[in-house]
Each structure stands twice: as C-alpha cells, then as structure tokens.
Design a protein around this motif. Structure first.
Motif, PDB file in Angstrom:
ATOM      1  N   TRP A 106      67.866  70.775 146.528  1.00  0.00           N
ATOM      2  CA  TRP A 106      66.461  70.741 146.904  1.00  0.00           C
ATOM      3  C   TRP A 106      65.788  71.989 146.114  1.00  0.00           C
ATOM      4  O   TRP A 106      64.810  71.891 145.580  1.00  0.00           O
ATOM      5  CB  TRP A 106      66.156  70.791 148.380  1.00  0.00           C
ATOM      6  N   VAL A 107      66.539  73.111 145.892  1.00  0.00           N
ATOM      7  CA  VAL A 107      65.830  74.218 145.294  1.00  0.00           C
ATOM      8  C   VAL A 107      66.100  74.143 143.900  1.00  0.00           C
ATOM      9  O   VAL A 107      64.818  74.191 143.306  1.00  0.00           O
ATOM     10  CB  VAL A 107      66.894  75.304 145.748  1.00  0.00           C
ATOM     11  N   LEU A 108      67.105  73.492 143.360  1.00  0.00           N
ATOM     12  CA  LEU A 108      67.072  73.228 141.837  1.00  0.00           C
ATOM     13  C   LEU A 108      65.987  72.053 141.657  1.00  0.00           C
ATOM     14  O   LEU A 108      65.157  72.532 140.413  1.00  0.00           O
ATOM     15  CB  LEU A 108      68.258  72.622 141.584  1.00  0.00           C
ATOM     16  N   ASN A 109      65.938  71.225 142.280  1.00  0.00           N
ATOM     17  CA  ASN A 109      64.755  70.471 142.011  1.00  0.00           C
ATOM     18  C   ASN A 109      63.069  70.796 142.114  1.00  0.00           C
ATOM     19  O   ASN A 109      62.623  70.458 141.327  1.00  0.00           O
ATOM     20  CB  ASN A 109      64.658  68.946 142.895  1.00  0.00           C
ATOM     21  N   TYR A 110      63.343  71.739 143.156  1.00  0.00           N
ATOM     22  CA  TYR A 110      61.508  72.270 143.260  1.00  0.00           C
ATOM     23  C   TYR A 110      61.628  73.233 141.902  1.00  0.00           C
ATOM     24  O   TYR A 110      60.490  73.280 141.550  1.00  0.00           O
ATOM     25  CB  TYR A 110      61.884  73.274 144.555  1.00  0.00           C
ATOM     26  N   LEU A 111      62.498  74.047 141.681  1.00  0.00           N
ATOM     27  CA  LEU A 111      62.554  74.721 140.397  1.00  0.00           C
ATOM     28  C   LEU A 111      62.221  74.135 139.295  1.00  0.00           C
ATOM     29  O   LEU A 111      61.599  74.524 138.309  1.00  0.00           O
ATOM     30  CB  LEU A 111      63.673  75.777 140.317  1.00  0.00           C
ATOM     31  N   ARG A 112      62.917  72.968 139.149  1.00  0.00           N
ATOM     32  CA  ARG A 112      62.766  72.188 137.785  1.00  0.00           C
ATOM     33  C   ARG A 112      61.306  71.570 137.854  1.00  0.00           C
ATOM     34  O   ARG A 112      60.542  71.451 136.781  1.00  0.00           O
ATOM     35  CB  ARG A 112      63.658  71.001 137.990  1.00  0.00           C
ATOM     36  N   ARG A 113      60.716  71.268 139.016  1.00  0.00           N
ATOM     37  CA  ARG A 113      59.116  70.704 139.054  1.00  0.00           C
ATOM     38  C   ARG A 113      58.150  71.708 138.781  1.00  0.00           C
ATOM     39  O   ARG A 113      57.215  71.288 138.040  1.00  0.00           O
ATOM     40  CB  ARG A 113      59.011  69.951 140.489  1.00  0.00           C
ATOM     41  N   SER A 117      55.660  71.796 135.812  1.00  0.00           N
ATOM     42  CA  SER A 117      54.123  72.062 135.931  1.00  0.00           C
ATOM     43  C   SER A 117      53.518  73.240 135.658  1.00  0.00           C
ATOM     44  O   SER A 117      52.459  73.422 135.541  1.00  0.00           O
ATOM     45  CB  SER A 117      53.915  71.454 137.254  1.00  0.00           C
ATOM     46  N   LEU A 118      54.329  74.337 135.430  1.00  0.00           N
ATOM     47  CA  LEU A 118      54.042  75.751 135.177  1.00  0.00           C
ATOM     48  C   LEU A 118      53.079  76.062 133.824  1.00  0.00           C
ATOM     49  O   LEU A 118      51.837  76.428 134.105  1.00  0.00           O
ATOM     50  CB  LEU A 118      55.099  76.764 135.129  1.00  0.00           C
TER      51      LEU A 118
END
Length: 157
Positions: A106-113, A117-118
């Motif tokens: 979950w953390v990796l997917n959150y950071l990837r997203r 979007s950054l």
C-alpha cells in the motif's frame, strides 16, 4: 373538518387464500415440484441413514478410546498443548507477514501515485501562487493610489 368521522377504505383481495397457502390455477402442486420431492426423498433418507451410522460409530470409538485417553493423559495433554501453541505460532506469523506485506504494498502504491501526480500538482500550486501574487500586487497598487489621492486632497485643503 375535524368534526368528520374517519372513513374506512376496503380494497378487495386479488387472490384467494386457503389454509395459509395461495390457491394456484391447478389447485395443487405442479408436476415439477412433485418430481423434485420424489427425487429428494431417497437421497435425503440415504444421507440421514449415513449420518446415523456415523454417529453410532463415533460413539463406539469414543467408548473405546476414553480409557486410553485417561491412561495416557499425562503425556497427551502436554503434547496437545504444544501442538496447539505451535499451530497458533505458525498461523499468527503468517497473518503478521501478510499484514506487513500488504502494508508495504500500500505504501509503495501510494508513493508511486503521489510521484506521478506531483508534477501536475506542483504546476497547479505555481499557478495559484502566481495568481495570488498578481492579485496582491494589484490590490497593493490600488491601495497605494488611494492613499496618494487622499494625501493630495489633504494638501489642497
């Protein structure tokens, strides 16, 4: 309006009920229901007989093994406790491992997203800052002109 008595409305029933069961066209159960019941009776009876045989076998086995359990209980009870604790340990370690892996995923997917979007969000933030700076500059210019006009009026009077 409050003096009027209440009126009772009666709505006729569409189907006739007899004995709690709605009366159907043929007056009885359909042929498919009869065939289904006739097919289910032997299967249900055979399963019930097997359940009875299994129950009787379990009772006989229990009657034979209870004396053995009583004789060997000083050995069997600690062994059962040890096996139960080992199984509990394996299950809890597996559950904690799965929880840890899913959390990392979950953390990796959150950071990837967030990293994808950054740049878009940074552009929006830059535009908002530029708009706000232009707005503040315009307001400052208007307030400065107003102060200047009031100062000129004060000199004339």
């Amino acid at each position: 309006m409050a003096d009027r008595p209440h009126q009772l409305q009666v709505h006729p029933q569409r189907g006739q009920f007899e004995g709690g069961v709605k009366n159907q066209r043929g007056g009885g159960p359909s042929a498919t229901k009869v065939i289904a019941v006739l097919a289910a009776l032997p299967v249900g009876g055979a399963l019930l007989a097997l359940a009875g045989l299994t129950f009787i076998g379990s009772l006989i086995g229990l009657a034979v093994t209870i004396p053995l359990f009583l004789i060997f209980s000083p050995v069997l009870v600690p062994a059962a406790i040890a096996v139960g604790l080992a199984i509990t340990g394996f299950l809890s370690s597996g559950a904690l491992g799965l929880t840890g892996l899913s959390s990392l995923s979950w953390v990796l997917n959150y950071l990837r997203r967030a990293s994808q979007s950054l740049p878009h969000e940074m552009d929006q933030a830059k535009r908002r800052m530029q708009d706000m700076a232009a707005f503040v500059g315009q307001k400052t210019k208007e307030v400065g002109q107003e102060i200047q006009s009031k100062a000129q009026e004060g000199r004339r009077t």
